[in-house]
Design an enzyme around this catalytic site. Structure first.
Site, short mmCIF file in Angstrom:
data_model
loop_
_atom_site.label_atom_id
_atom_site.label_comp_id
_atom_site.label_asym_id
_atom_site.label_seq_id
_atom_site.Cartn_x
_atom_site.Cartn_y
_atom_site.Cartn_z
CG MET A 41 -1.71 -1.27 0.99
SD MET A 41 -2.96 -1.14 3.10
CE MET A 41 -2.03 -2.64 3.76
CB CYS A 70 -1.41 -0.16 -9.20
SG CYS A 70 -1.86 1.70 -8.41
CE LYS A 108 -2.32 -6.47 -4.17
NZ LYS A 108 -3.49 -5.80 -5.16
CG HIS A 146 -7.95 -5.86 -5.81
ND1 HIS A 146 -7.57 -4.94 -5.39
CD2 HIS A 146 -9.66 -5.95 -6.39
CE1 HIS A 146 -8.56 -3.99 -4.78
NE2 HIS A 146 -10.17 -5.02 -5.36
N GLY A 150 -8.14 -7.57 -2.26
CA GLY A 150 -10.53 -7.30 -2.25
C GLY A 150 -11.46 -7.75 -1.48
N GLY A 151 -11.20 -6.32 -0.56
CA GLY A 151 -12.75 -6.17 -0.10
C GLY A 151 -12.58 -7.44 1.77
#
Length: 338
Positions: free
Chosen positions: A16, A98, A137, A169, A210-211
């Protein structure tokens, strides 16, 4: 496949930007000895053209830790991979997820999912550059792609290069019309598609992202058959709540000590940092959520914020706050047993 980082990726903390720097990772490592940690994304041009090797610095105690790279030039990514491996990273991850404008303008990130031939060339150069494991990723797709069709094709290409581990993701990235923040929340999650990919590509080690906002949610994905789960913002905002039980619940190891003990264990690290002339806030800004959900959490956040804005905050200030928290926690304990 690197056994150590592959095993650790059963539960990982997402890369992040502006969050998972080396101070954050050291702090997280005190709560979990086994989860896989990731650097912030480092661009290949910054390393290869800009010589910003300081971006590769990490404390050996952070291991297992992986380096995430961003870029679209195969030769630059190959050289950046070699530099990362030389600095001690056992995993080098390519960012293909991203969606930010800045990343798109550099022709890397999620936009590269529309250019599989470029991705193939990049991965081949990275794989040739070192013995460190190269991973990916990505998103399930971008913009108007039909993810059920394009994602299997993309994963097949990735697997053909020799890459064996991918984190997906489970949202599309909308490169036009949504901000990076909106891309984290608005595109719908498609967990079943990621699970279908695991069934379709049993030879790939697939992690989901994701989530995933709790350790229980991560464990549900693992129980469903996925190889790993990656937690992002929740692990940063509620670090103790999530990471303290990872070793026990996911890796069959020991649970972390109390949040109070973690705060105490940070003292030598903070002291060494301050002795180098650096600022307290550079470390403590990652620690706001340490007591999240516990008595005194608001006091901890408010006082840490005050220290961050105070010129010359030092270790004595931090110790005073820690003692204040211990008084609060002791008072709460007395109420509970009284």
């Amino acid at each position: 496949m690197n056994t150590a980082v592959s095993s650790a990726s059963r539960l990982s903390v997402a890369p992040m930007m502006a969050w998972t720097d080396r101070h954050c990772r050291y702090f997280h490592r005190l709560m979990s000895k086994q989860a896989l940690l990731y650097t912030e994304m480092v661009t290949a041009p910054a390393l290869v053209l800009g010589g910003a090797l300081r971006l590769l610095d990490f404390n050996p105690e952070e291991q297992p830790v992986a380096l995430q790279l961003g870029g679209s030039d195969p030769k630059q990514l190959g050289r950046a991979t070699a530099l990362g491996a030389a600095h001690g990273y056992d995993e080098i991850n390519l960012n293909l997820g991203c969606p930010s404008d800045r990343v798109q303008s550099g022709s890397f990130g999620a936009v590269l999912m529309t250019e599989p031939d470029v991705v193939r060339a990049c991965l081949e150069q990275m794989l040739q550059a070192s013995d460190s494991e190269v991973t990916v990723k990505c998103r399930i797709g971008v913009d108007d792609q039909i993810a059920q069709e394009t994602l299997p094709e993309f994963l097949s290409m990735v697997q053909s290069t020799g890459v064996k581990r991918v984190t997906i993701h489970a949202r599309k990235a909308w490169l036009k019309g949504l901000s990076p923040k909106e891309n984290r929340d608005i595109p719908p999650l498609n967990y079943p598609l990621v699970l279908q990919m695991k069934l379709a590509f049993p030879g790939l080690h697939l992690s989901i992202n994701g989530g995933v906002n709790s350790l229980a949610a991560a464990q549900e994905h693992l129980s469903a058959g996925l190889d790993g789960a990656m937690i992002g913002r929740a692990a940063y905002q509620n670090p103790y709540d999530i990471l303290a039980r990872v070793d026990c619940d996911v890796f069959e190891g020991d649970a972390a000590p109390s949040a109070d003990d973690i705060a105490e264990q940070m003292i030598p690290y903070i002291e060494a940092h301050l002795q180098q002339g650096e600022r307290l806030h550079q470390i403590t800004r990652h620690m706001f959520g340490l007591f999240a959900g516990q008595t005194g959490a608001r006091h901890w956040r408010r006082r840490l914020s005050e220290l961050g804005g105070k010129h010359g905050s030092n270790l004595a200030d931090y110790r005073i706050l820690l003692n204040e928290m211990r008084v609060i926690l002791e008072q709460q304990h007395e109420l509970e047993v009284g």
